[in-house]
Design an enzyme around this catalytic site. Structure first.
Site, PDB file in Angstrom:
ATOM      1  N   SER A  32      -3.760  46.074 -55.555  1.00  0.00           N
ATOM      2  CA  SER A  32      -3.560  45.583 -56.672  1.00  0.00           C
ATOM      3  C   SER A  32      -2.244  46.507 -57.344  1.00  0.00           C
ATOM      4  CB  SER A  32      -4.546  45.539 -57.774  1.00  0.00           C
ATOM      5  OG  SER A  32      -5.849  45.134 -57.205  1.00  0.00           O
TER       6      SER A  32
ATOM      7  N   LYS B  83      -8.467  41.450 -56.293  1.00  0.00           N
ATOM      8  CA  LYS B  83      -7.594  40.192 -56.086  1.00  0.00           C
ATOM      9  C   LYS B  83      -7.679  39.584 -57.576  1.00  0.00           C
ATOM     10  CE  LYS B  83      -6.175  40.074 -51.890  1.00  0.00           C
ATOM     11  NZ  LYS B  83      -5.015  40.422 -51.708  1.00  0.00           N
TER      12      LYS B  83
ATOM     13  N   SER C 141      -6.313  37.199 -39.483  1.00  0.00           N
ATOM     14  CA  SER C 141      -5.138  38.222 -39.298  1.00  0.00           C
ATOM     15  C   SER C 141      -5.826  39.412 -38.876  1.00  0.00           C
ATOM     16  CB  SER C 141      -4.551  38.564 -40.579  1.00  0.00           C
ATOM     17  OG  SER C 141      -5.507  38.982 -41.482  1.00  0.00           O
TER      18      SER C 141
END
Ligand code: NAD
Length: 300
Positions: A147, A190, A222
């Site tokens: 963040s 998030k 990923s």
């Protein structure tokens, strides 16, 4: 002239950063990349040896060019912040000028300005632990890497982003819904990123005419996601199994709006749209590119 993009968080050809780079390159942008210092060597070697050539192919048949790869560690803002053990770590000692401030300075020196800033990086050392078992250190590390790293990048790059420019980060639905397995404070990180998207859209918009948006992307296998075992958990279990384990998102992914599991290219294309003048009135937004996952209320 074409636009110039700096994409932070590419270390192979599997993640969202790579997909975004390709869509931006296909739209004519010049691509600069920021790669996490410990991953730099292998990324540059693979690139040089042609390991990514197949995935560099653009729709017109040409290969995506990366104008320059910069070493970056987005948890450090300037050299004073780097502790001794990192400085002397042999994976870091071979590179220089990789703190956020220094990378912004280097980009300025090399290219002058950019138009598009992409943040496609996250890290949470305790991601496999439930929030309830997460340490303060692990929680703060997740927030720092996932963040504040965006706040810092924007803060240091803003003076060299041309007015009318755009920034994009990547977020995940775990910020607003319960996604068991996305732990270690990553869900909190998030949520912070999405909230900051709004405040920063206001500040950067007023100050520099730069837009700030985030893409809430569906799950992708990923490197980062595999490393935490999160995606395997979702993909490998049968639906019944997933239910049994409480991995509700699995059901959602498979069952929403006729699903496709994958939305990698679409995340890239949405980023290209958000970075373009077509989206000149879109800022402060969380844009879902997840095949409808966010709209589900119950797995069916
Ligand atoms: P990825 O592994 O391709 O990208 C993450 C990158 O972050 C890696 O290249 C890693 O080297 C880099 N990184 C980690 N710590 C760093 C640091 N301190 N400084 C600089 N770079 C650092 O994986 P991805 O899943 O494509 O992740 C990209 C973004 O997409 C992340 O923000 C992630 O949370 C988000 N996202 C991923 C999913 C998913 O299911 N994979 C879903 C929604 C959102």
């Amino acid at each position: 002239r074409g636009k110039r993009a700096f994409i932070a968080g590419i270390a192979d050809d599997n993640g969202y950063g790579w997909a975004i780079a390709k869509s931006l390159a296909a739209a004519g942008a010049e691509i600069l990349v920021g790669t996490w210092v410990p991953a730099l060597n292998i990324f540059e070697t693979s690139l040089r040896r042609g390991k990514f050539d197949e995935s560099r192919v653009l729709p017109d048949g040409s290969l995506m060019e990366i104008a320059k790869v910069y070493p970056l560690d987005a948890v450090f803002d300037s050299p004073e912040d780097v502790p001794e053990d990192v400085k002397t770590n042999k994976r870091y000692a071979g590179s220089s000028k990789w703190t956020v401030k220094e990378v912004a300075e280097s980009v300025k020196q090399d290219f002058g300005t950019i138009d598009i800033l992409v943040h496609s990086l996250a890290n949470g050392p305790e991601v496999s632990k439930p929030l309830l078992e997460t340490s303060r250190k692990g929680y703060l590390a997740a927030i720092s890497a996932s963040s504040y790293s965006f706040v810092s990048l924007l803060r240091h790059f803003l003076p060299i982003i041309n007015p009318g420019g755009a920034t994009i980060s990547l977020t995940y639905i775990a910020s607003e819904r319960i996604i068991p397995g996305y732990g270690g404070g990553m869900s909190s990180a998030k949520a912070a990123l999405e909230s900051d998207t709004k405040v920063l859209a206001f500040e950067a918009g007023r100050k520099h005419k730069v837009r700030v948006n985030t893409i809430s992307a569906g799950p992708l296998g990923s490197r980062a996601a595999k490393a935490i075992g999160f995606i395997d958990m979702m993909i490998n279990y049968s639906l019944e199994n997933a239910l049994g384990k409480g991995v509700i998102c699995c059901l959602y992914c498979f069952r929403v709006s006729n699903l496709k599991m994958d939305q990698t290219e679409e995340v890239g294309n949405t980023a290209a749209f958000l970075a373009s003048p077509l989206a000149s009135a879109v800022t402060g937004a969380t844009v879902y590119v997840d095949n409808g996952l966010n709209a589900m209320g119950v797995g069916v």
